[in-house]
Structures are given as structure tokens and as C-alpha cells.
Design a protein around this motif. Structure first.
Motif, PDB file in Angstrom:
ATOM      1  N   UNK A  53      37.328  30.137  34.782  1.00 12.52           N
ATOM      2  CA  UNK A  53      38.063  30.742  35.876  1.00 12.52           C
ATOM      3  C   UNK A  53      37.249  30.623  37.159  1.00 12.52           C
ATOM      4  N   UNK A  54      37.932  30.580  38.285  1.00 14.52           N
ATOM      5  CA  UNK A  54      37.277  30.573  39.586  1.00 14.52           C
ATOM      6  C   UNK A  54      38.049  31.502  40.521  1.00 14.52           C
ATOM      7  N   UNK A  55      37.352  32.152  41.440  1.00 12.42           N
ATOM      8  CA  UNK A  55      38.015  33.040  42.393  1.00 12.42           C
ATOM      9  C   UNK A  55      38.714  32.201  43.454  1.00 12.42           C
ATOM     10  N   UNK A  56      40.035  32.258  43.469  1.00 15.40           N
ATOM     11  CA  UNK A  56      40.827  31.421  44.359  1.00 15.40           C
ATOM     12  C   UNK A  56      40.656  31.815  45.830  1.00 15.40           C
ATOM     13  N   UNK A  57      40.355  33.082  46.120  1.00 12.71           N
ATOM     14  CA  UNK A  57      40.310  33.547  47.512  1.00 12.71           C
ATOM     15  C   UNK A  57      38.907  33.935  47.986  1.00 12.71           C
ATOM     16  N   UNK A  58      37.863  33.443  47.348  1.00 12.40           N
ATOM     17  CA  UNK A  58      36.496  33.789  47.758  1.00 12.40           C
ATOM     18  C   UNK A  58      36.205  33.237  49.155  1.00 12.40           C
ATOM     19  N   UNK A  59      35.502  34.017  49.984  1.00 11.09           N
ATOM     20  CA  UNK A  59      35.171  33.617  51.344  1.00 11.09           C
ATOM     21  C   UNK A  59      33.660  33.363  51.413  1.00 11.09           C
ATOM     22  N   UNK A  60      33.273  32.107  51.311  1.00 10.87           N
ATOM     23  CA  UNK A  60      31.844  31.754  51.274  1.00 10.87           C
ATOM     24  C   UNK A  60      31.130  32.115  52.570  1.00 10.87           C
ATOM     25  N   UNK A  61      31.790  31.949  53.724  1.00 13.96           N
ATOM     26  CA  UNK A  61      31.160  32.278  55.008  1.00 13.96           C
ATOM     27  C   UNK A  61      30.828  33.768  55.096  1.00 13.96           C
ATOM     28  N   UNK A  62      31.758  34.607  54.661  1.00 17.97           N
ATOM     29  CA  UNK A  62      31.516  36.054  54.674  1.00 17.97           C
ATOM     30  C   UNK A  62      30.378  36.421  53.728  1.00 17.97           C
ATOM     31  N   UNK A  63      30.288  35.760  52.580  1.00 19.38           N
ATOM     32  CA  UNK A  63      29.208  36.023  51.628  1.00 19.38           C
ATOM     33  C   UNK A  63      27.855  35.655  52.224  1.00 19.38           C
ATOM     34  N   UNK A  64      27.786  34.521  52.892  1.00 20.15           N
ATOM     35  CA  UNK A  64      26.528  34.072  53.514  1.00 20.15           C
ATOM     36  C   UNK A  64      26.116  35.037  54.618  1.00 20.15           C
ATOM     37  N   UNK A 121      40.824  27.111  36.094  1.00 22.36           N
ATOM     38  CA  UNK A 121      42.172  27.643  35.942  1.00 22.36           C
ATOM     39  C   UNK A 121      42.338  28.808  36.904  1.00 22.36           C
ATOM     40  N   UNK A 122      43.100  28.628  38.010  1.00 21.67           N
ATOM     41  CA  UNK A 122      43.316  29.748  38.936  1.00 21.67           C
ATOM     42  C   UNK A 122      44.054  30.891  38.238  1.00 21.67           C
ATOM     43  N   UNK A 123      43.658  32.104  38.547  1.00 19.25           N
ATOM     44  CA  UNK A 123      44.284  33.265  37.925  1.00 19.25           C
ATOM     45  C   UNK A 123      44.828  34.183  39.003  1.00 19.25           C
TER      46      UNK A 123
END
Length: 134
Positions: A22-33, A82-84
Motif C-alpha cells: 500500500x502507498x499513501x495516495x495523498x502524502x505531501x512530501x514538501x510539507x513533510x520536509x 495498490x491505492x486504498x
């Protein structure tokens, strides 16, 4: 061809027998950084300077009863994702961890709504107040 022959051929074609993930479809990498490089550093400084008493990280989660992913043939390094959507039933949880002590506080609820979150925060505050009292 036999299963063994097909397996050998796929390996020669640089495929691997791998389970999808599974992968997080809406993760915001810029906000995490931004959080890691700026916000978190500032919060730790405030805690060390005793400007804030506690640094807590909170999250809500629903442990879902997804069907198990099975192994499939994929090109090496290209594991299928697999997007969830999170529409399955399961346990609804609130949790917080104290950055400094590693203590975890959690609460299970029937649903994750505003009232449930307020109950969780009230529980968390009562635990913090009891531990802080002399």
C-alpha cells in the motif's frame, strides 16, 4: 511449460515474485520536509528552553480489514502499489506519543468524530496533569 520453467524465464527477464504494498495516495512530501527541517527543530528548541512543557505527536487511525495482498510477478524494483481509500470496517484509534519520554496514550472509539477526539484529549490532559502534579 512448467511452473518451474515459467519461474526461471521470469527471473531471467529480471522479474521478482513480490507482494504488492500500500502507498499513501495523498502524502505531501514538501510539507513533510518543511516540518522536519524547520517546525520540528523549532519545537525541540522550545522544549529544551522550557517554553513548552510537552511535545506530543497525535494521530488517529483506523485499522482496516483489507483483504490480504498476494504475491505476483513484477519487474525487479517495481513492486506494485495498490491505492486504498479507507472504506473498510475496522478499529478506530486515537493515540499520542510524548517525544521526550516515549510514553504512549491511546483510546479506541466507535468512530473518529469531533466528540471522540475531544474525549481523547480530555483523557490525555488528565494523564499529563496527574504526572505533573507534585
Amino acid at each position: 511449460m512448467s511452473v518451474r520453467g515459467i519461474s526461471a524465464m521470469l527471473k531471467r527477464m529480471n522479474f521478482s515474485f513480490t507482494k504488492a504494498t500500500y502507498t499513501l495516495a495523498n502524502a505531501n512530501e514538501d510539507a513533510q520536509i518543511l516540518f522536519k527541517k524547520h517546525t520540528f527543530v523549532e519545537l525541540k528548541k522550545q522544549m529544551e528552553a522550557e517554553i513548552i512543557d510537552h511535545l506530543l505527536f497525535e494521530d488517529e487511525s483506523m485499522i482496516r480489514s483489507y483483504q490480504a495482498l498476494q504475491y505476483n510477478w513484477f519487474p525487479r524494483g517495481k513492486q506494485r502499489k495498490v491505492p486504498t481509500c479507507g472504506k473498510h470496517e475496522g478499529a478506530k484509534l486515537f493515540g499520542a506519543i510524548n517525544y521526550e519520554t516515549g510514553e504512549v496514550h491511546h483510546r479506541e472509539e466507535e468512530k473518529t468524530d469531533t466528540a471522540a477526539f475531544i474525549r481523547f484529549l480530555q483523557d490525555l490532559l488528565s494523564v499529563i496533569r496527574v504526572r505533573k502534579s507534585p
